[in-house]
Design a protein around this motif. Structure first.
Motif, PDB file in Angstrom:
ATOM      1  N   GLU A   8       0.848  -1.205   0.000  1.00 40.35           N
ATOM      2  CA  GLU A   8       0.000   0.000   0.000  1.00 40.35           C
ATOM      3  C   GLU A   8       0.876   1.246   0.000  1.00 40.35           C
ATOM      4  N   GLY A   9       1.947   1.180   0.732  1.00 36.21           N
ATOM      5  CA  GLY A   9       2.853   2.328   0.745  1.00 36.21           C
ATOM      6  C   GLY A   9       4.269   1.831   0.925  1.00 36.21           C
ATOM      7  N   PHE A  10       5.225   2.575   0.404  1.00 31.97           N
ATOM      8  CA  PHE A  10       6.592   2.205   0.767  1.00 31.97           C
ATOM      9  C   PHE A  10       7.498   3.411   0.639  1.00 31.97           C
ATOM     10  N   HIS A  11       8.543   3.350   1.415  1.00 37.25           N
ATOM     11  CA  HIS A  11       9.423   4.497   1.504  1.00 37.25           C
ATOM     12  C   HIS A  11      10.857   4.018   1.319  1.00 37.25           C
ATOM     13  N   ILE A  12      11.631   4.823   0.594  1.00 42.95           N
ATOM     14  CA  ILE A  12      13.043   4.459   0.422  1.00 42.95           C
ATOM     15  C   ILE A  12      13.901   5.486   1.138  1.00 42.95           C
ATOM     16  N   GLY A  13      14.779   5.010   1.977  1.00 41.48           N
ATOM     17  CA  GLY A  13      15.723   5.910   2.648  1.00 41.48           C
ATOM     18  C   GLY A  13      17.149   5.549   2.273  1.00 41.48           C
ATOM     19  N   THR A  14      18.068   6.397   2.679  1.00 38.84           N
ATOM     20  CA  THR A  14      19.471   6.106   2.345  1.00 38.84           C
ATOM     21  C   THR A  14      20.346   6.005   3.595  1.00 38.84           C
ATOM     22  N   GLU A  15      19.708   6.114   4.767  1.00 38.33           N
ATOM     23  CA  GLU A  15      20.502   5.942   6.000  1.00 38.33           C
ATOM     24  C   GLU A  15      19.809   4.977   6.930  1.00 38.33           C
ATOM     25  N   LEU A  16      20.615   4.179   7.592  1.00 38.44           N
ATOM     26  CA  LEU A  16      20.044   3.211   8.532  1.00 38.44           C
ATOM     27  C   LEU A  16      19.310   3.937   9.647  1.00 38.44           C
ATOM     28  N   ASN A  17      18.117   3.480  10.000  1.00 33.96           N
ATOM     29  CA  ASN A  17      17.477   4.001  11.202  1.00 33.96           C
ATOM     30  C   ASN A  17      16.594   2.922  11.805  1.00 33.96           C
ATOM     31  N   SER A  18      16.049   3.211  12.949  1.00 33.12           N
ATOM     32  CA  SER A  18      15.401   2.143  13.723  1.00 33.12           C
ATOM     33  C   SER A  18      14.155   1.600  13.028  1.00 33.12           C
ATOM     34  N   GLN A  19      13.587   2.367  12.104  1.00 29.40           N
ATOM     35  CA  GLN A  19      12.332   1.889  11.503  1.00 29.40           C
ATOM     36  C   GLN A  19      12.522   0.993  10.283  1.00 29.40           C
ATOM     37  N   ASP A  20      13.742   0.928   9.749  1.00 26.32           N
ATOM     38  CA  ASP A  20      13.914   0.148   8.510  1.00 26.32           C
ATOM     39  C   ASP A  20      13.453  -1.270   8.704  1.00 26.32           C
ATOM     40  N   GLU A  21      12.887  -1.777   7.630  1.00 23.98           N
ATOM     41  CA  GLU A  21      12.581  -3.205   7.654  1.00 23.98           C
ATOM     42  C   GLU A  21      13.557  -3.932   6.749  1.00 23.98           C
ATOM     43  N   ILE A  22      13.838  -3.298   5.626  1.00 25.01           N
ATOM     44  CA  ILE A  22      14.698  -3.945   4.631  1.00 25.01           C
ATOM     45  C   ILE A  22      15.936  -3.069   4.442  1.00 25.01           C
ATOM     46  N   VAL A  23      17.078  -3.676   4.482  1.00 25.09           N
ATOM     47  CA  VAL A  23      18.312  -2.928   4.240  1.00 25.09           C
ATOM     48  C   VAL A  23      19.035  -3.595   3.072  1.00 25.09           C
ATOM     49  N   ILE A  24      19.310  -2.802   2.040  1.00 24.98           N
ATOM     50  CA  ILE A  24      20.001  -3.359   0.869  1.00 24.98           C
ATOM     51  C   ILE A  24      21.385  -2.732   0.780  1.00 24.98           C
ATOM     52  N   GLY A  25      22.418  -3.527   0.861  1.00 28.07           N
ATOM     53  CA  GLY A  25      23.770  -2.967   0.781  1.00 28.07           C
ATOM     54  C   GLY A  25      24.821  -4.059   0.797  1.00 28.07           C
ATOM     55  N   THR A  26      26.017  -3.707   0.393  1.00 28.59           N
ATOM     56  CA  THR A  26      27.099  -4.694   0.447  1.00 28.59           C
ATOM     57  C   THR A  26      27.431  -5.005   1.903  1.00 28.59           C
ATOM     58  N   TYR A  27      28.170  -6.080   2.105  1.00 23.16           N
ATOM     59  CA  TYR A  27      28.589  -6.416   3.473  1.00 23.16           C
ATOM     60  C   TYR A  27      29.321  -5.234   4.076  1.00 23.16           C
ATOM     61  N   GLU A  28      30.130  -4.622   3.244  1.00 17.35           N
ATOM     62  CA  GLU A  28      30.942  -3.508   3.726  1.00 17.35           C
ATOM     63  C   GLU A  28      30.063  -2.329   4.152  1.00 17.35           C
ATOM     64  N   ALA A  29      29.162  -1.930   3.257  1.00 17.28           N
ATOM     65  CA  ALA A  29      28.341  -0.748   3.529  1.00 17.28           C
ATOM     66  C   ALA A  29      27.418  -0.957   4.726  1.00 17.28           C
ATOM     67  N   THR A  30      26.972  -2.189   4.936  1.00 13.64           N
ATOM     68  CA  THR A  30      26.035  -2.443   6.037  1.00 13.64           C
ATOM     69  C   THR A  30      26.762  -2.856   7.317  1.00 13.64           C
ATOM     70  N   ALA A  31      28.077  -3.034   7.227  1.00 13.11           N
ATOM     71  CA  ALA A  31      28.902  -3.514   8.340  1.00 13.11           C
ATOM     72  C   ALA A  31      28.415  -4.869   8.851  1.00 13.11           C
ATOM     73  N   GLN A  32      27.891  -5.672   7.940  1.00 15.91           N
ATOM     74  CA  GLN A  32      27.471  -7.031   8.299  1.00 15.91           C
ATOM     75  C   GLN A  32      28.633  -7.992   8.055  1.00 15.91           C
ATOM     76  N   ALA A  33      28.717  -9.010   8.906  1.00 12.06           N
ATOM     77  CA  ALA A  33      29.805  -9.984   8.734  1.00 12.06           C
ATOM     78  C   ALA A  33      29.587 -10.742   7.428  1.00 12.06           C
ATOM     79  N   CYS A  34      30.701 -10.969   6.777  1.00 14.48           N
ATOM     80  CA  CYS A  34      30.671 -11.593   5.474  1.00 14.48           C
ATOM     81  C   CYS A  34      30.501 -13.108   5.591  1.00 14.48           C
ATOM     82  N   THR A  35      29.670 -13.691   4.775  1.00 16.11           N
ATOM     83  CA  THR A  35      29.531 -15.153   4.775  1.00 16.11           C
ATOM     84  C   THR A  35      30.622 -15.747   3.879  1.00 16.11           C
TER      85      THR A  35
END
Ligand code: GCU
Length: 666
Positions: free
Chosen positions: A47-74
Motif C-alpha cells: 500500500e505504501g513504501f518508503h526508500i531511505g538512504t541511512e540506517l534508522n530504527s524503523q527500517d525493515e529492509i536494508v540493501i547494501g554490500t557487506y561492507e556498507a552495512t557492516a554485516q559480517a561476510c559469509t
C-alpha cells in the motif's frame, strides 16, 4: 471472468492484491538500478513504501554490500551471489557487489510475489556459472531468424530502432533471472549487419549498451569472419595475414572507445555457408585466436561456435554422419585456443531437435573453455504455436551423467566448472522474444525464458518448482484450479509434442526451410546430413560400430549404454540404431505399433487439453482464455496433420496394420 486487458509477465505490475502495510527500505548502495527496481516493482506490492538512504530504527529492509552495512561476510560468497539475512528485526539483502544486490533484490521481490513472509526470508545464493547468456538471432531489417514473437526489439529498416522503456523492461526481465550477457544480432551476419562494428553504428549501439550496462548485462555482437573483405576493403580475411590481424585490432579498438565494457564477438564460421578460416587452409584455432588477440587488451571474449558440419553432403554417402562433426572438428584442437576463446557447443550433436542425446563434446574438452548452447526459441519444438515447455528437456540434459570422470559427472556439474576447474564454462541460448506485447508470441512460452534463466543460475532447480513459481507470479489473479491446469499442461507439453513429431528419437521429419509441420522425406535426399533411412523393413540411423560409430565419442559407459539394444532407451532408439518395424521396445510394443500409438495419443492429448481448457473458461480472464484457446486449436490442426502423414507413411512402407484398427489412410 472479466477481460483485464493485460499482457502478463512475471515482474509485478499492479494486478496483484497489495500487502496492506507500508514497507520501509534503506538502500546503502549508489547503484541507480537498485533504487529504480525498488521503485518500479515494490510499489506494486505494498500500500505504501518508503526508500531511505541511512540506517534508522524503523527500517525493515536494508540493501547494501557487506561492507556498507557492516554485516559480517559469509564465507564462499561469489561476487555476484547474494544473501538474505534476518538480523535484529531487519531483513538484509547483502552481497559483495551491486550486481549481487540487484539479483538479491529481484529474488526478494519474487519471494513477496510467492506470498512468503519477509521475516522468513533467509537464503544464500551463488550462481552456478559466470556465463549466463542469451543470443538474439535478430537481423537489422527487423526480422528474426527463427523468431515467433513478432519483429526485432532492437532493429528495423536496417537501423537500430528500439523503445528505450521496453528495452529497460527487457533488461529487468533478464536480470530478475540472473542473465548477465547478451548478443543482440543473428549469428548469420549478413552484409548490413557486418557494418555494426563501424564507427557510425557504434555511436548508436552505445546507448543500447548503456541500458544493459545499467543492469550489469554485457553486450556482444555477432561478427562476419569475412568483414576485412566486406567492409574493410582488404583482399583476404586470412586469420594469419598481418593486414587482417591489424584490421581487426583497429576495429576492435574502435569498438572499445565507444563501448568500454563491450563483451566481445560471437562467430559462426565455416558453418552453413558462412565464411571462415577453412577458406585459407587455416584451423578454427587460428581463426578464433586471431580475434581473441584483438580483444584481449580490453578483456573481451570470442564465443566461437562449434556448429561446423558439411551441409553439402551427398545423401548417397552413408559414411559421413553429421552427428560426429562438432567433436571431430574440435576435440583435436583442444588446448590450442587462447584463454579468451570460449567454444559454443549445441546441446545435442545435430540441431535442437525435439530429442537428441547430449553432445559428446561437452566435458570432452579438457584445456579449452566452452559453453552449452540451448534453443529457447521453439524452432523445431512448435514455433510458439504448439505448446512446448522446454525446461524438462533442459533438465534431462543437465542431469545427464556423462561418466567422463566416473559416475556422477553430470552435464550440470561439468557446466558449473566442477570437472575442469581451470576452465570457463557456462550456458547460452537462442532467445525467444520479439516485439509482441507478451514478449514471446505464445504467452506460455515466457515460461521457457524464465526457466532458462533460472537454470543457468542453478541447474539443480526442480522443474515442478520452477513452473509453479512462474505460474504463480505471472498469473496472480487466476483461480487455483486454473493455475493447476496451466502447470499440468505445460509440464506435459514436451512429451505430447514429442509423441506426434519425433517417435523414438528419429527427428528431422519436418517441412524443410521453416521447420513447422510434417514432411517425412523433406530432408531425406537433401545435402543437410539429416536422414532417417526408412525403408520397407525398418528405420533409424546406425551410429554404432557397424554404422558411423558416433558412439565412440562418448565415455565407455555411455557408449555401451547406447550401443546395446538392451540398454538403449526407447526414446533414442532410432537415433542410434536402424531396426526393423517389428523390433520390440522395452515398453513391450513393436516399433511400428509405437509409432501408430504415439501419434494417436499425441492428438488425443491435445484434444484433452482443449477440453480441460474450455472447462476452466469461467476461471480465466477472457483474453488469456481465447489467446491460449486459439493456439491450442492451431496445435490440434498441426498434430492431426502429423498423425495422419506419419502413420500413413509408415503403414505404406511397412504394410503392417494397426493392432487397434484405427483410421490410418492407405
Ligand atoms: C539451425 C537453424 C538456422 C541457424 C543455425 C545455427 O540450422 O535452422 O536458422 O542459423 O541453426 O545455429 O547457426
Amino acid at each position: 471472468m472479466q477481460n483485464q486487458n493485460f499482457t502478463s509477465c512475471w515482474l509485478p505490475d499492479g494486478r496483484r492484491e497489495k500487502r496492506s502495510n507500508k514497507l520501509i527500505v534503506t538502500i546503502l548502495s549508489k547503484a541507480e538500478v537498485i533504487r529504480r527496481v525498488c521503485h518500479t516493482y515494490l510499489s506494486h506490492l505494498f500500500e505504501g513504501f518508503h526508500i531511505g538512504t541511512e540506517l534508522n530504527s524503523q527500517d525493515e529492509i536494508v540493501i547494501g554490500t557487506y561492507e556498507a552495512t557492516a554485516q559480517a561476510c559469509t564465507n564462499d560468497m561469489q561476487v555476484d551471489g547474494f544473501e538474505l539475512r534476518q538480523e535484529q528485526g531487519k531483513t538484509y539483502i547483502l552481497s559483495h557487489s551491486d550486481q549481487g544486490l540487484l539479483y538479491g533484490t529481484f529474488y526478494f521481490i519474487e519471494q513477496l510475489q510467492l506470498g512468503m513472509k519477509i521475516e522468513d526470508m533467509s537464503v544464500i545464493q551463488n550462481p552456478a556459472t559466470t556465463i549466463r547468456m542469451l543470443n538474439h538471432w535478430d537481423n537489422m531489417d527487423g526480422s528474426i531468424e527463427r523468431g515467433y514473437a513478432g519483429r526485432s526489439i532492437f532493429f528495423e529498416d536496417n537501423k537500430l530502432s528500439y523503445d528505450k522503456d521496453r528495452i529497460q523492461q527487457y533488461a529487468d526481465l533478464l536480470s530478475s533471472v540472473g542473465i548477465n550477457k547478451i548478443c543482440i544480432n543473428n549469428v548469420n551476419v549478413h552484409q548490413v549487419e557486418s557494418r555494426l562494428i563501424e564507427a557510425d553504428m557504434l555511436i548508436e549501439l552505445q546507448h543500447l549498451a548503456d541500458i544493459f550496462r545499467g543492469n550489469y548485462i554485457t553486450m556482444f555482437l555477432s561478427i562476419n569472419f569475412a568483414s576485412p573483405i566486406e567492409i574493410g576493403g582488404l583482399k583476404t580475411a586470412d586469420p594469419l595475414d598481418s593486414t587482417v590481424e591489424e584490421w581487426w585490432r583497429r576495429q576492435t579498438k574502435l569498438i572499445y572507445q565507444k563501448i568500454p565494457d563491450f563483451g566481445g564477438f560471437i562467430v559462426k564460421a565455416d558453418s552453413e555457408h558462412r565464411p571462415g578460416p577453412f577458406t585459407y587452409g587455416r584451423t578454427h584455432a587460428d581463426g578464433a585466436n586471431m580475434l581473441a588477440k584483438a580483444l584481449a587488451p580490453f578483456n573481451g571474449t570470442v564465443f566461437w561456435r562449434c556448429f561446423v558440419y558439411d551441409c553439402l553432403q551427398d545423401w548417397r554417402d552413408r559414411s559421413t554422419d553429421r552427428a560426429r562433426a562438432a567433436y571431430d572438428h574440435f576435440k583435436k584442437l583442444d588446448g590450442l585456443f587462447d584463454e579468451n576463446v570460449i567454444l559454443q557447443i549445441k546441446n545435442g550433436p545435430m540441431d535442437f531437435q525435439v530429442r537428441e542425446p547430449v553432445s559428446p563434446l561437452i566435458g570432452a574438452l579438457e584445456k579449452t573453455n566452452y559453453v552449452m548452447e540451448f534453443q529457447v526459441t521453439q524452432e523445431y519444438t512448435g514455433q510458439q504455436i504448439d505448446l512446448c515447455y522446454l525446461v524438462p528437456q533442459w533438465k534431462e540434459i543437465l542431469d545427464f551423467d556423462t561418466h567422463l570422470k566416473g559416475k556422477g559427472t553430470t552435464v550440470s556439474e561439468i557446466l558449473s566448472g566442477n570437472l575442469h576447474k581451470s576452465l570457463q564454462t557456462g550456458i547460452t541460448a537462442v532467445v525467444n522474444v520479439g516485439r509482441d506485447d507478451n514478449w514471446t508470441g505464445h504467452e506460455f512460452a515466457q515460461a521457457n525464458l524464465y526457466g532458462y534463466g533460472k537454470l543457468t543460475w542453478d541447474p539443480t532447480f526442480k522443474t515442478e518448482k520452477l513452473l509453479k513459481d512462474w505460474v504463480q507470479i505471472t498469473y496472480p489473479f487466476v483461480k487455483d484450479s486454473a493455475t493447476r491446469l496451466i502447470e499440468e499442461i505445460l509440464n506435459r507439453s514436451w512429451m505430447i509434442y514429442e509423441k506426434y513429431t519425433c517417435p523414438l528419437g528419429v527427428g528431422w521429419m519436418v517441412k524443410t526451410g521453416h521447420h513447422y509441420g510434417p514432411d517425412v522425406n523433406g530432408y531425406e535426399y537433401s545435402p543437410w546430413g539429416t536422414y532417417h533411412f526408412s525403408d520397407r523393413n525398418g528405420l533409424g540411423v546406425d551410429r554404432t560400430k557397424s554404422g558411423s560409430n558416433y558412439i565412440e565419442q562418448y565415455s565407455a559407459n555411455v557408449s555401451e549404454l547406447y550401443a546395446n539394444l538392451n540398454s538403449c532407451p526407447d526414446n533414442l532408439l532410432l537415433f542410434f540404431h536402424h531396426v526393423p518395424y517389428t523390433h520390440p521396445l522395452h515398453s513391450g510394443k513393436t516399433v511400428i505399433q509405437h509409432i501408430y500409438d504415439s501419434h494417436f495419443e499425441g492428438v488425443e492429448d491435445v484434444e484433452h487439453i482443449i477440453y480441460e481448457w474450455t472447462r476452466e473458461k469461467a476461471n480465466l480472464p477472457d483474453d488469456l482464455y481465447s489467446h491460449i484457446n486459439q493456439k491450442l486449436n492451431s496445435q490440434l490442426t498441426n498434430a492431426t496433420e502429423w498423425r495422419d502423414k506419419i502413420n500413413t507413411y509408415f503403414y505404406r512402407m511397412s504394410g503392417i496394420p494397426d493392432e487397434h484398427q484405427r483410421l490410418i489412410y492407405g
